[in-house]
Motif scaffolding. Structure first.
Motif, PDB file in Angstrom:
ATOM      1  N   SER A 121      50.678  34.930  36.099  1.00 52.73           N
ATOM      2  CA  SER A 121      51.729  34.330  35.272  1.00 52.73           C
ATOM      3  C   SER A 121      53.091  34.634  35.869  1.00 52.73           C
ATOM      4  N   GLU A 122      53.987  33.671  35.747  1.00 58.16           N
ATOM      5  CA  GLU A 122      55.342  33.879  36.250  1.00 58.16           C
ATOM      6  C   GLU A 122      55.962  35.101  35.585  1.00 58.16           C
ATOM      7  N   GLY A 123      56.561  35.956  36.396  1.00 56.98           N
ATOM      8  CA  GLY A 123      57.167  37.179  35.892  1.00 56.98           C
ATOM      9  C   GLY A 123      56.246  38.380  35.931  1.00 56.98           C
ATOM     10  N   ALA A 124      54.956  38.147  36.115  1.00 51.74           N
ATOM     11  CA  ALA A 124      54.000  39.253  36.185  1.00 51.74           C
ATOM     12  C   ALA A 124      53.990  39.849  37.582  1.00 51.74           C
ATOM     13  N   SER A 125      53.380  41.025  37.691  1.00 44.49           N
ATOM     14  CA  SER A 125      53.285  41.683  38.991  1.00 44.49           C
ATOM     15  C   SER A 125      52.106  41.115  39.775  1.00 44.49           C
ATOM     16  N   LEU A 126      52.147  41.356  41.078  1.00 48.06           N
ATOM     17  CA  LEU A 126      51.154  40.774  41.984  1.00 48.06           C
ATOM     18  C   LEU A 126      50.690  41.826  42.977  1.00 48.06           C
ATOM     19  N   GLU A 127      49.388  41.829  43.256  1.00 46.94           N
ATOM     20  CA  GLU A 127      48.862  42.606  44.370  1.00 46.94           C
ATOM     21  C   GLU A 127      47.798  41.794  45.070  1.00 46.94           C
ATOM     22  N   LEU A 128      47.979  41.575  46.359  1.00 48.84           N
ATOM     23  CA  LEU A 128      46.994  40.882  47.181  1.00 48.84           C
ATOM     24  C   LEU A 128      46.361  41.901  48.114  1.00 48.84           C
ATOM     25  N   ARG A 129      45.045  41.887  48.183  1.00 43.82           N
ATOM     26  CA  ARG A 129      44.328  42.908  48.934  1.00 43.82           C
ATOM     27  C   ARG A 129      44.029  42.483  50.369  1.00 43.82           C
ATOM     28  N   CYS A 130      44.054  43.469  51.243  1.00 41.51           N
ATOM     29  CA  CYS A 130      43.754  43.240  52.645  1.00 41.51           C
ATOM     30  C   CYS A 130      43.102  44.499  53.211  1.00 41.51           C
ATOM     31  N   ASN A 131      41.979  44.333  53.861  1.00 37.63           N
ATOM     32  CA  ASN A 131      41.338  45.426  54.583  1.00 37.63           C
ATOM     33  C   ASN A 131      41.170  45.024  56.034  1.00 37.63           C
ATOM     34  N   TYR A 132      41.346  45.966  56.925  1.00 40.16           N
ATOM     35  CA  TYR A 132      41.294  45.653  58.341  1.00 40.16           C
ATOM     36  C   TYR A 132      40.319  46.583  59.043  1.00 40.16           C
TER      37      TYR A 132
END
Lengths: 117, 112
Positions: free
Chosen positions: A14-25
Motif C-alpha cells: 500500500s502507498e505509504g507503507a514500508s517495503l523490503e525486497l529480498r535478495c540472496n547471492y
C-alpha cells in the motif's frame, strides 16, 4: 559460478507503507552487489551499490539496502513507498571473468512491485 | 545528454533476416556490454568488450556478433534471425573492474 536469488516474483504494498525486497547471492569472493530498478519501457537505473565498508548503504529515491555476509543477503528497503515506485527491481552481483580481463553482472529474476492506493 | 543510447528503440522484422542494433556511450567508459532480457524479464549477459577486445561470450549463438569500431561504440549484428531471438536487448557501459554499469533504454526486437 555466481548466482542471485530473488524469492518474491511479485510484491504488493500500500502507498505509504514500508517495503523490503529480498535478495540472496552466491559468490566465491568479496561480492560487489547492486540494486537496479526498471520502469515500464525503460532501461535499468542504478539504485545503490555495495562494495565494502558500512553494511547499510543509502541509494537514490529514499532506498537503502543492508548487506549481511552471514546470510548472503542484500535486502532492499524503503520506509514509505510512493505510487511512482511501482516497477521491476533487480538485484545483481558483479563478477570478474576467469581471465581477469573484464567483468559482468549476474541478475536475479526480478521482483515486480505493485503499489496499492 | 544521454549517457548510453541505443538505436533503434523498436525493431520488427521477419525470420531469416539480418539486423543490427547500434549503441553509443559518452561516459568515457572502457567496457561495454550487451544483455538480453527475455519475455519473463530475465536479464542475461551476452558480450563484454574491453578496449576493443571481446572478453565474455556467454553461450551466445554465433549468429550474434558484436562489433566495436571504437571505445564509445558497440554494435550488435544478428544474422538469420529466429523466433527465439525476440527479446529486449540492452547495451551498457562501465569503467570496468566490477564498477556500476550504465544501461541504455533497450531495443525491443520482434520476429514475425
Amino acid at each position: 559460478a555466481q548466482s542471485v536469488t530473488q524469492p518474491d516474483i511479485h510484491i504488493t504494498v500500500s502507498e505509504g507503507a514500508s517495503l523490503e525486497l529480498r535478495c540472496n547471492y552466491s559468490y566465491g569472493a568479496t561480492p560487489y552487489l547492486f540494486w537496479y530498478v526498471q520502469s515500464p519501457g525503460q532501461g535499468l537505473q542504478l539504485l545503490l551499490k555495495y562494495f565494502s565498508g558500512d553494511t547499510l548503504v543509502q541509494g537514490i529515491k529514499g532506498f537503502e539496502a543492508e548487506f549481511k555476509r552471514s546470510q548472503s543477503s542484500f535486502n532492499l528497503r524503503k520506509p514509505s513507498v510512493h505510487w511512482s515506485d511501482a516497477a521491476e527491481y533487480f538485484c545483481a552481483v558483479a563478477y570478474m571473468y576467469s581471465g581477469g580481463g573484464a567483468d559482468g553482472l549476474t541478475f536475479g529474476k526480478g521482483t515486480h512491485l505493485i503499489i496499492q492506493p | 545528454d544521454t549517457a548510453v543510447s541505443q538505436t533503434p528503440k523498436y525493431l520488427v522484422t521477419q525470420m531469416g533476416n539480418d539486423k543490427s542494433i547500434k549503441c553509443e556511450q559518452n561516459l568515457g567508459h572502457d567496457t561495454m556490454y550487451w544483455y538480453k532480457q527475455d519475455s519473463k524479464k530475465f536479464l542475461k549477459i551476452m558480450f563484454s568488450y574491453n578496449n576493443k577486445e571481446l572478453i565474455i561470450n556467454e553461450t551466445v549463438p554465433n549468429r550474434f556478433s558484436p562489433k566495436s569500431p571504437d571505445k564509445a561504440h558497440l554494435n550488435l549484428h544478428i544474422n538469420s534471425l529466429e523466433l527465439g531471438d525476440s527479446a529486449v536487448y540492452f547495451c551498457a557501459s562501465s569503467p570496468g573492474g566490477r564498477q556500476p554499469q550504465h544501461f541504455g533504454d533497450g531495443t525491443r526486437l520482434s520476429i514475425l
